[in-house]
Structure formats: structure tokens, C-alpha cells
Write a protein that holds these residues in place. Structure first.
Motif, short mmCIF file in Angstrom:
data_model
loop_
_atom_site.label_atom_id
_atom_site.label_comp_id
_atom_site.label_asym_id
_atom_site.label_seq_id
_atom_site.Cartn_x
_atom_site.Cartn_y
_atom_site.Cartn_z
N GLN A 10 1.03 -1.13 -0.06
CA GLN A 10 -0.01 -0.11 0.08
C GLN A 10 0.87 1.19 0.09
O GLN A 10 1.94 1.28 0.96
CB GLN A 10 -0.82 0.03 1.20
N VAL A 11 0.66 2.10 -1.11
CA VAL A 11 1.43 3.40 -0.95
C VAL A 11 0.51 4.65 -1.04
O VAL A 11 -0.33 4.59 -1.90
CB VAL A 11 2.41 3.43 -2.36
N VAL A 12 0.66 5.60 -0.39
CA VAL A 12 0.05 6.65 -0.35
C VAL A 12 1.34 7.71 -0.17
O VAL A 12 1.91 7.99 0.60
CB VAL A 12 -1.03 6.93 0.77
N ASP A 21 -2.05 6.83 -4.99
CA ASP A 21 -2.71 5.80 -3.72
C ASP A 21 -3.12 4.53 -4.41
O ASP A 21 -4.13 4.44 -5.11
CB ASP A 21 -4.13 6.80 -3.26
N VAL A 22 -2.28 3.58 -3.89
CA VAL A 22 -2.34 2.31 -4.36
C VAL A 22 -2.34 1.37 -3.42
O VAL A 22 -1.59 1.34 -2.30
CB VAL A 22 -0.79 2.17 -5.37
N ALA A 23 -3.16 0.20 -3.53
CA ALA A 23 -3.17 -0.87 -2.91
C ALA A 23 -3.24 -2.23 -3.86
O ALA A 23 -4.14 -2.37 -4.52
CB ALA A 23 -4.36 -0.95 -1.81
N LEU A 24 -2.13 -3.01 -3.41
CA LEU A 24 -1.83 -3.97 -4.12
C LEU A 24 -1.45 -5.42 -3.78
O LEU A 24 -0.73 -5.32 -2.62
CB LEU A 24 -0.57 -3.78 -5.35
N ALA A 25 -1.97 -6.58 -4.13
CA ALA A 25 -1.31 -7.79 -3.77
C ALA A 25 -0.72 -8.47 -4.88
O ALA A 25 -1.40 -8.51 -6.01
CB ALA A 25 -2.45 -8.55 -2.93
N PHE A 26 0.34 -8.73 -4.77
CA PHE A 26 0.91 -9.63 -5.82
C PHE A 26 1.22 -11.30 -5.51
O PHE A 26 1.73 -11.52 -4.44
CB PHE A 26 2.43 -9.26 -5.88
N LYS A 41 4.94 4.46 -12.12
CA LYS A 41 5.32 2.95 -11.84
C LYS A 41 6.54 3.13 -11.14
O LYS A 41 6.87 2.05 -10.33
CB LYS A 41 5.50 2.35 -13.57
N SER A 42 7.72 3.97 -11.65
CA SER A 42 8.90 3.35 -10.82
C SER A 42 8.78 3.98 -9.67
O SER A 42 9.63 3.18 -8.59
CB SER A 42 9.92 4.39 -11.52
N SER A 43 8.01 4.82 -9.29
CA SER A 43 7.62 5.30 -7.67
C SER A 43 7.26 4.15 -6.90
O SER A 43 7.71 3.92 -5.74
CB SER A 43 6.86 6.61 -7.69
N LEU A 44 6.48 3.24 -7.49
CA LEU A 44 6.11 1.95 -6.74
C LEU A 44 7.10 1.06 -6.54
O LEU A 44 7.36 0.59 -5.30
CB LEU A 44 4.96 1.24 -7.69
N LEU A 45 8.13 1.05 -7.52
CA LEU A 45 9.21 0.13 -7.07
C LEU A 45 10.18 0.78 -6.10
O LEU A 45 10.61 0.10 -5.35
CB LEU A 45 10.13 -0.09 -8.55
N ARG A 46 10.37 2.23 -6.30
CA ARG A 46 11.20 2.77 -5.10
C ARG A 46 10.66 2.72 -3.87
O ARG A 46 11.27 2.53 -3.00
CB ARG A 46 11.49 4.12 -5.71
N ALA A 47 9.21 2.67 -3.77
CA ALA A 47 8.61 2.71 -2.47
C ALA A 47 8.89 1.44 -1.87
O ALA A 47 9.23 1.34 -0.60
CB ALA A 47 6.98 2.91 -2.81
N MET A 48 9.15 0.24 -2.66
CA MET A 48 8.99 -1.00 -2.14
C MET A 48 10.67 -1.09 -1.75
O MET A 48 10.99 -1.86 -0.83
CB MET A 48 8.97 -2.10 -3.24
N LEU A 216 -2.19 7.62 -13.64
CA LEU A 216 -2.06 8.78 -12.65
C LEU A 216 -2.11 8.39 -11.08
O LEU A 216 -2.82 8.95 -10.36
CB LEU A 216 -3.27 9.72 -12.98
N GLY A 217 -1.28 7.51 -10.91
CA GLY A 217 -1.04 7.00 -9.45
C GLY A 217 -2.13 6.00 -9.21
O GLY A 217 -1.99 5.94 -7.69
N GLN A 218 -3.23 5.79 -9.78
CA GLN A 218 -4.20 4.88 -9.31
C GLN A 218 -4.21 3.59 -10.17
O GLN A 218 -3.92 3.61 -11.42
CB GLN A 218 -5.62 5.45 -9.42
N VAL A 219 -4.47 2.40 -9.31
CA VAL A 219 -4.77 1.27 -10.29
C VAL A 219 -6.06 1.34 -10.52
O VAL A 219 -6.89 1.43 -10.27
CB VAL A 219 -4.66 0.01 -9.05
N VAL A 220 -5.78 0.93 -12.27
CA VAL A 220 -7.46 1.33 -12.86
C VAL A 220 -7.77 -0.26 -13.49
O VAL A 220 -8.65 -0.59 -13.75
CB VAL A 220 -7.19 2.15 -14.09
N ALA A 221 -6.68 -1.18 -13.38
CA ALA A 221 -7.18 -2.62 -13.58
C ALA A 221 -6.12 -3.40 -13.13
O ALA A 221 -4.91 -3.25 -13.20
CB ALA A 221 -7.65 -2.68 -15.16
N GLN A 222 -6.46 -4.71 -12.69
CA GLN A 222 -5.60 -5.41 -12.44
C GLN A 222 -6.05 -7.01 -12.97
O GLN A 222 -7.12 -7.35 -12.82
CB GLN A 222 -5.29 -5.63 -10.91
N GLY A 223 -5.53 -7.83 -13.25
CA GLY A 223 -5.88 -9.06 -13.88
C GLY A 223 -4.73 -9.75 -14.88
O GLY A 223 -3.65 -9.45 -15.06
#
Lengths: 241, 223
Positions: A10-12, A21-26, A41-48, A216-223
Motif C-alpha cells: 500500500q502506498v500513499v 494511492d495504491v493498494a496491491l497484492a502480488f 510505475k517507477s515510484s512504486l518500485l522505489r517505494a518497495m 495517474l498514480g491509481q490502479v485502474v485494472a488488475q488481472g
């Protein structure tokens, strides 16, 4: 069958003008984060990695049946293989030493050293770097640098997750297609999941069992890739029409 | 020519340079590793000798080393005498006086290393020390040369602190710059000139070493 997630995130954060503002399960062995430039996208990796200052991050790893709060660990202790978008090769080390950077840190005895050398050797072969091992980074082309960048991420001892930011930028398609099955079998052998980032539809289709679409910093689809990217294709066609 | 003074000056500059590389490296690594008030205060303290008159620094050192202070009493208990008016007193004074000349090039060198490389190294599992030893220090190696040469050259040219802390004891604390002063006082201009030429030569050689190693980058600290 529903897969059990190996990591949850989860990243805010405010990244420049972008509100993330993202919440994801991998859960998939290979997850592709897909989105246009500037989608975060890159910011998500950097957050991890623990490299996004000011962000509220919850990042958990499943260890057996327990969840470990990775965000509480120092960056160096997060057990990540990481290939950043800019190859960021160590300019004072040759290709072999760059690739072996992570293995050379704690050599415990001759046997461990030999094992580490064998892993480096394997990575050099996988990424077709055998002939370049004595070259310095300044003597490499963009594609060659990117292969060193990937090889370096693949040899991190005890890694639990692989983070690849635009892993094939600068690598020609023929070479990418030759490397990919070998990369997948290396990762499968180590049971090492991957989260990669791309803005290339073809690459996402080629790689992804699972695609996360970011806008734009939001998850719009996952699958599944075919599903998420089919919607993308339809939207592209509609825009064209 | 006052050769004992020349020998003493070279010995003082060599010892000061070695001590300062050991002291300044961790200090510069800490200062360059983040932000915050602690680091800013330390930077200001390190830079103080650049703006303080050497006599002020020497005066406080002399007071600090006297038997009236805890440090002075401890020194007397450990080494048997106060460090004032001894070679090692000069070393203490020189180390403090030349601190910015060692710390500042190192801070600039360490800070100049690409953040992306430092971040990548730490994600790949390298702790702080490994990142420093295997990435930052080798990439900032020219700044060690700059720091060493500037410290050496600056110590060779010291006057005020050396005079205050060391007095002017021939063979013990009389360095070349003090020897020049003494000879001018005695109107021995030829002797002063011979000693002064040595100082000019030493300083020139030191700077030439930096410019030659830097391949035309002068005192730039990036490699």
C-alpha cells in the motif's frame, strides 16, 4: 485457483504533482506494472525499496504463513533483486565485478565464495556477457549496460523478490526473446517472483501472467494480461475510430 | 638555511595529514550522508578555523591544554606533561586548524557520488559501510588526494597557531614559517629568503600534484 499473495503493498504519496494511492497484492510469479510515462510505475518500485521519502508505505512479504513488515527493514535488508531504469552501473568496476557486486559482500569461506562465483558465471552466461566481463561500463553500449544491470539483480543472494524497472529498454527484441525463457527458468528454479515495470504493450503481453494497469498514480485494472490489455486494445481502437 | 625547522615542518605536515585523513573521513562521510541540524552544526564547527584568527584558536588551545583544565590534567596524568610547547601540541593545533581543508573536499567528493549508484548498492544488500567502502570511497578517490595535499600545504604554511601552542623552541617547535619571522626580525633577509623559497616550492609542488592528478580539473573533487 486463487493464488496466495507473496507480497502486499500500500502506498500513499505525493510524487511531484502526482497523488499516488495504491493498494496491491502480488500473487503471480511475474507481475507487470503497466502504464504510461508519469503514471508512477517507477515510484512504486522505489517505494518497495524504501527509496521514496515522505511516502506512507505498507509493504509485506509472506514468510511461510506469517507476514513480515518489509517497510520496517532497512533498504539493504529487504532481500530484493533490483534493476533500476537507469542502468546505474558502478563505473569503477568491470562487468564481472558489477554483476557480482551483491555476492562479494559477505564471502564466508572458500565453498561459499566458489558458489557465489558459480552464480555470477551463470548470470554472465544467461545475459550473454561472457565476452564482455573485463570491460568497464564506459565501454558498453546501452543494451549491453542494461544486460549487466539485469544480471546484477539476478545474483543477489537470498533475494525474495525481483524488481525490474523497464528491464528490456535498449535490448533488441531478438536478444530479449532469447533471454526471456532462460530468465524465467532461472527465476522458477529459485521460486523468485518478479514485479517488472513497462510502458510497452507488446512487452506486457509477452511477459505478464498478471498485469496491473496504473494511471495517474491509481490502479485502474488488475488481472490476466490478455484480459487487462484486451480492454486497452479496445480503448485504443475506439480512440482511433 | 634552518634545516631543523624544515625537517620539523615536513614531519608536522606529514603527521597532521595522516591524522586528519583518519579523523576527517568518517566525519565527512557522516556529514554527506544526510541532512538535519546536527550535520549543519558540525559543518559550521568544522569551518570555524577558516574564519577565526589563528591566534584565537591557539589561545584557546593553550588554555585547554593547561593543567587548570580537565583535559590538561588528564594529559599530564597519561603522558607526564601538558602538550603545550611540544611537537604533539603542534600536531593537535594543526589538526584542528587544518580540519576544514581535509573535511570540505571529502564532503564535496562523497556528496558528488551519483545517488542512483548509492541507492542501487543498498537495494542490492550493501549496508552503510559496504556502500561507503566499495562505492563512495573509490569514486571519490580524487577528493582524498585533494584533502591530503591541501592539509599538507596548509600545515606547512601555518604560523599563528604554531606560535601560540608551540612557542618558538629551536628544533622542537620552531617551524619554517616561524624561522622566517625570526630571521626577518634579526634583519637576516638572505636567510629568510632561502627559507621562504622552500615554502614557495613546497606549496607549488603540492598544488602541482593536485592539478596533475586531476588531469586539468584543478582542485575539483569529482573524479
Amino acid at each position: 485457483m486463487e493464488l496466495v499473495p507473496h507480497h502486499r503493498l500500500q502506498v500513499v504519496a505525493d510524487v511531484g504533482a502526482l497523488r499516488m494511492d495504491v493498494a496491491l497484492a502480488f500473487a503471480a510469479p511475474w507481475t507487470v506494472i503497466f502504464g504510461p510515462s508519469g503514471s508512477g510505475k517507477s515510484s512504486l518500485l522505489r517505494a518497495m525499496c524504501g527509496l521514496l521519502p515522505g511516502a506512507q508505505v505498507s509493504f509485506e512479504r509472506r514468510d511461510a504463513d506469517e507476514w513480515t513488515a518489509v517497510e520496517e527493514l532497512r533498504t539493504a535488508q529487504r532481500k530484493l533483486g533490483y534493476a533500476p531504469q537507469q542502468a546505474a552501473l558502478f563505473p569503477h568496476l568491470n562487468v564481472r565485478k558489477n554483476v557480482g557486486f551483491a555476492t562479494a559482500q559477505r564471502p564466508k569461506g572458500r565453498a561459499a565464495w566458489k558458489r557465489a562465483e558459480a552464480v555470477v558465471e551463470g548470470a554472465l552466461e544467461l545475459f550473454a556477457l561472457g565476452d564482455l566481463e573485463d570491460r568497464m561500463p564506459r565501454e558498453l553500449s546501452g543494451g549491453e549496460s542494461q544486460r549487466v544491470n539485469l544480471a546484477r539483480a539476478f545474483v543477489v543472494p537470498g533475494a525474495r523478490l525481483m524488481l525490474l524497472d523497464e528491464p528490456f529498454s535498449g535490448v533488441d527484441r531478438k536478444q530479449r526473446d532469447a533471454m526471456l525463457p532462460k530468465m524465467k527458468s532461472w527465476l522458477a528454479e529459485l521460486d523468485l517472483p518478479v514485479i517488472s515495470v513497462t510502458h510497452d504493450v507488446d512487452e506486457a503481453l509477452l511477459l505478464g501472467a498478471e498485469v496491473v494497469r496504473l494511471e495517474l498514480g491509481q490502479v485502474v485494472a488488475q488481472g490476466p494480461a490478455a484480459e487487462v490489455l484486451a480492454e486497452e486494445r479496445v480503448r485504443m481502437l475506439a480512440n482511433l475510430g | 638555511m634552518d634545516f631543523p625547522a624544515l625537517g620539523l615542518t615536513l614531519r608536522l605536515a606529514s603527521v597532521t595529514t595522516l591524522v586528519l585523513l583518519v579523523v576527517a573521513t568518517p566525519l565527512a562521510a557522516w556529514i554527506s550522508s544526510g541532512r538535519g541540524w546536527g550535520r549543519r552544526v558540525m559543518q559550521a564547527v568544522v569551518a570555524l578555523p577558516l574564519v577565526l584568527p589563528p591566534s584565537v584558536l591557539g589561545f584557546y588551545l593553550l588554555l585547554g591544554l593547561s593543567p587548570r583544565t580537565a583535559i590538561g590534567r588528564m594529559l599530564i596524568a597519561v603522558v607526564g606533561h601538558s602538550l603545550a610547547f611540544t611537537f604533539w601540541g603542534l600536531v593537535v593545533g594543526s589538526v584542528i586548524f587544518s580540519l576544514p581543508f581535509a573535511v570540505q573536499p571529502l564532503v564535496a567528493g562523497f556528496s558528488g557520488v551519483d545517488r542512483g549508484l548509492v541507492e542501487t548498492a543498498s537495494v542490492l544488500g550493501a549496508g552503510w559501510w559496504v556502500v561507503f567502502a566499495r562505492v563512495i570511497a573509490p569514486l571519490a578517490r580524487m577528493s582524498f588526494v585533494t584533502a591530503a595535499v591541501l592539509t599538507f600545504a596548509h600545515t606547512v604554511g601555518e604560523f599563528g597557531v604554531v606560535l601560540m601552542v608551540g612557542g618558538d623552541i629551536p628544533g622542537v617547535t620552531r617551524t619554517l614559517s616561524i624561522s622566517i619571522f625570526d630571521q626577518v626580525q634579526e634583519a637576516n633577509y638572505a636567510g629568510a629568503n632561502r627559507a621562504a623559497i622552500w615554502l614557495v616550492l613546497l606549496s607549488f609542488m603540492a598544488l602541482l600534484a593536485v592539478y596533475a592528478r586531476g588531469r586539468g580539473q584543478g582542485l575539483g573533487v569529482r573524479d
